[in-house]
Scaffold this motif. Sequence first.
Motif, PDB file in Angstrom:
ATOM      1  N   GLN A  70      13.393 -14.576 -21.865  1.00 39.25           N
ATOM      2  CA  GLN A  70      12.042 -14.038 -21.728  1.00 39.25           C
ATOM      3  C   GLN A  70      11.777 -12.901 -22.709  1.00 39.25           C
ATOM      4  O   GLN A  70      10.639 -12.722 -23.177  1.00 39.25           O
ATOM      5  N   ALA A  71      12.805 -12.133 -23.033  1.00 33.35           N
ATOM      6  CA  ALA A  71      12.630 -11.018 -23.969  1.00 33.35           C
ATOM      7  C   ALA A  71      12.244 -11.542 -25.350  1.00 33.35           C
ATOM      8  O   ALA A  71      11.375 -10.973 -26.023  1.00 33.35           O
ATOM      9  N   GLY A  72      12.880 -12.620 -25.777  1.00 34.22           N
ATOM     10  CA  GLY A  72      12.554 -13.212 -27.065  1.00 34.22           C
ATOM     11  C   GLY A  72      11.145 -13.764 -27.106  1.00 34.22           C
ATOM     12  O   GLY A  72      10.430 -13.623 -28.107  1.00 34.22           O
ATOM     13  N   VAL A  73      10.732 -14.393 -26.017  1.00 28.03           N
ATOM     14  CA  VAL A  73       9.370 -14.943 -25.953  1.00 28.03           C
ATOM     15  C   VAL A  73       8.333 -13.829 -26.078  1.00 28.03           C
ATOM     16  O   VAL A  73       7.398 -13.906 -26.886  1.00 28.03           O
ATOM     17  N   LEU A  74       8.491 -12.777 -25.290  1.00 29.17           N
ATOM     18  CA  LEU A  74       7.518 -11.682 -25.301  1.00 29.17           C
ATOM     19  C   LEU A  74       7.520 -10.951 -26.644  1.00 29.17           C
ATOM     20  O   LEU A  74       6.457 -10.605 -27.174  1.00 29.17           O
ATOM     21  N   ALA A  75       8.707 -10.716 -27.195  1.00 24.99           N
ATOM     22  CA  ALA A  75       8.792  -9.996 -28.461  1.00 24.99           C
ATOM     23  C   ALA A  75       8.140 -10.778 -29.595  1.00 24.99           C
ATOM     24  O   ALA A  75       7.359 -10.220 -30.389  1.00 24.99           O
ATOM     25  N   THR A  76       8.438 -12.065 -29.694  1.00 29.71           N
ATOM     26  CA  THR A  76       7.883 -12.858 -30.796  1.00 29.71           C
ATOM     27  C   THR A  76       6.391 -13.126 -30.615  1.00 29.71           C
ATOM     28  O   THR A  76       5.653 -13.207 -31.596  1.00 29.71           O
ATOM     29  N   LEU A  77       5.933 -13.244 -29.373  1.00 30.20           N
ATOM     30  CA  LEU A  77       4.489 -13.362 -29.145  1.00 30.20           C
ATOM     31  C   LEU A  77       3.761 -12.097 -29.595  1.00 30.20           C
ATOM     32  O   LEU A  77       2.679 -12.157 -30.190  1.00 30.20           O
ATOM     33  N   GLY A  78       4.360 -10.939 -29.308  1.00 31.37           N
ATOM     34  CA  GLY A  78       3.777  -9.683 -29.758  1.00 31.37           C
ATOM     35  C   GLY A  78       3.725  -9.593 -31.278  1.00 31.37           C
ATOM     36  O   GLY A  78       2.707  -9.173 -31.850  1.00 31.37           O
TER      37      GLY A  78
END
Length: 290
Positions: free
Chosen positions: A94-102
Motif C-alpha cells: 500500500q505504501a508503494g501505491v500511495l507514494a507513486t500515485l502522489g
Amino acid sequence: MGSFLLEQIVNGIITGSMYALVAAGMTMIFGVLRAINFAHGEYYMLGTFASWWVISHLATDYPLAIIAGVAMACVIAAIVGRLVMQRLVGQPFQAGVLATLGISLILQNAVILAFGGGYKVFEGGWIEPIELGDFGMSQQRVLLLLVTLVVFAGLEWMVRRTRLGRSIRAVSQNIECCQVNGIDVEQVVRRTFLIGVAIAALSGILTGPINVSIYGGMGEAITLKTFAVIVMGGMGNVRGTLIAGCLLGVVESLVAGFIGLQYRDSVGFIALLLMLMLRPHGLFSSKARF
C-alpha cells in the motif's frame, strides 16, 4: 478484406510494441520493489514533453531531442528514486501505491502548470511513408518496432550476463537474503528505476510523431494500459510483457477496425478483468520472472 486485416494486425503489433516498451520498465520496477509504479506513464509524458520543448523552442533536430528527452526524464527519476523509490524497499504494498500515485499527480500537474492543459503538436520524427506490399506506413512506426526488439534483446542480455542484471534477479527473488549477503538493494532499486524510466521516456518520444498531439494527462491512460499488459504477461516477467503488449495491440486494432474506434480503449480493461478472474498469474507463471 485480406489486405485490410493484415494492415490492422501490423498496426496492432506496432501499437503493442509501444505498450510493451513502456510495460518493460514497469515490470522491472515491480520485480525489485513488489510495487506497481502508478507514476510510470508520467515519465512517458515527461520524455515526450521534454523532446517537444527542445524541438519547438530550440529548433533542435529530432535525434538530439530524443537524447534530451530521455536525459531530462532520467534526471527527474534520479531525484525521485533517491527521495522516494529506494525508501519503499521492504515497505507494505500500500505504501508503494500511495507514494507513486502522489508522484503521478505532482508530475502531471507540474507539466500542466508549465505548458498548459491544452493539446500540443509534436513536430519532428521520420514520417515519410514506406510501401509494404499493398499498404504503407511511416518510417517512425518501423523505427518504433525495431527499437522495441533491440531494447528487449538488450534487457535480456543485461539481466543474464551483467553484474547489475544478476543483482536485479537476486533482489527480485529475495530482498532479505540480498541484504544479508552485502548487496546494496537500494542502489539496485535506483538503477532499475532509472532503466525503467529511460525506456518509458524513449517510448513516449518515439510515439510522439505518430500520435501527433500531446497533452498533460497523456501518461494516465498509458499507465492503465501498461498495468493491463504486465498483468497479462505475468507480474515481473519481462519476456511475457513483449508478447502481452503485442497481443493487446493487435486485439485493440482489430476491434477498432471491425467494430468501432470508440470500443478500442475498453479492450485493455476487459482483458485485465478476464485475466484476473481466469489466470491471476498472467499468461506466464510468476516463477518465470526475468
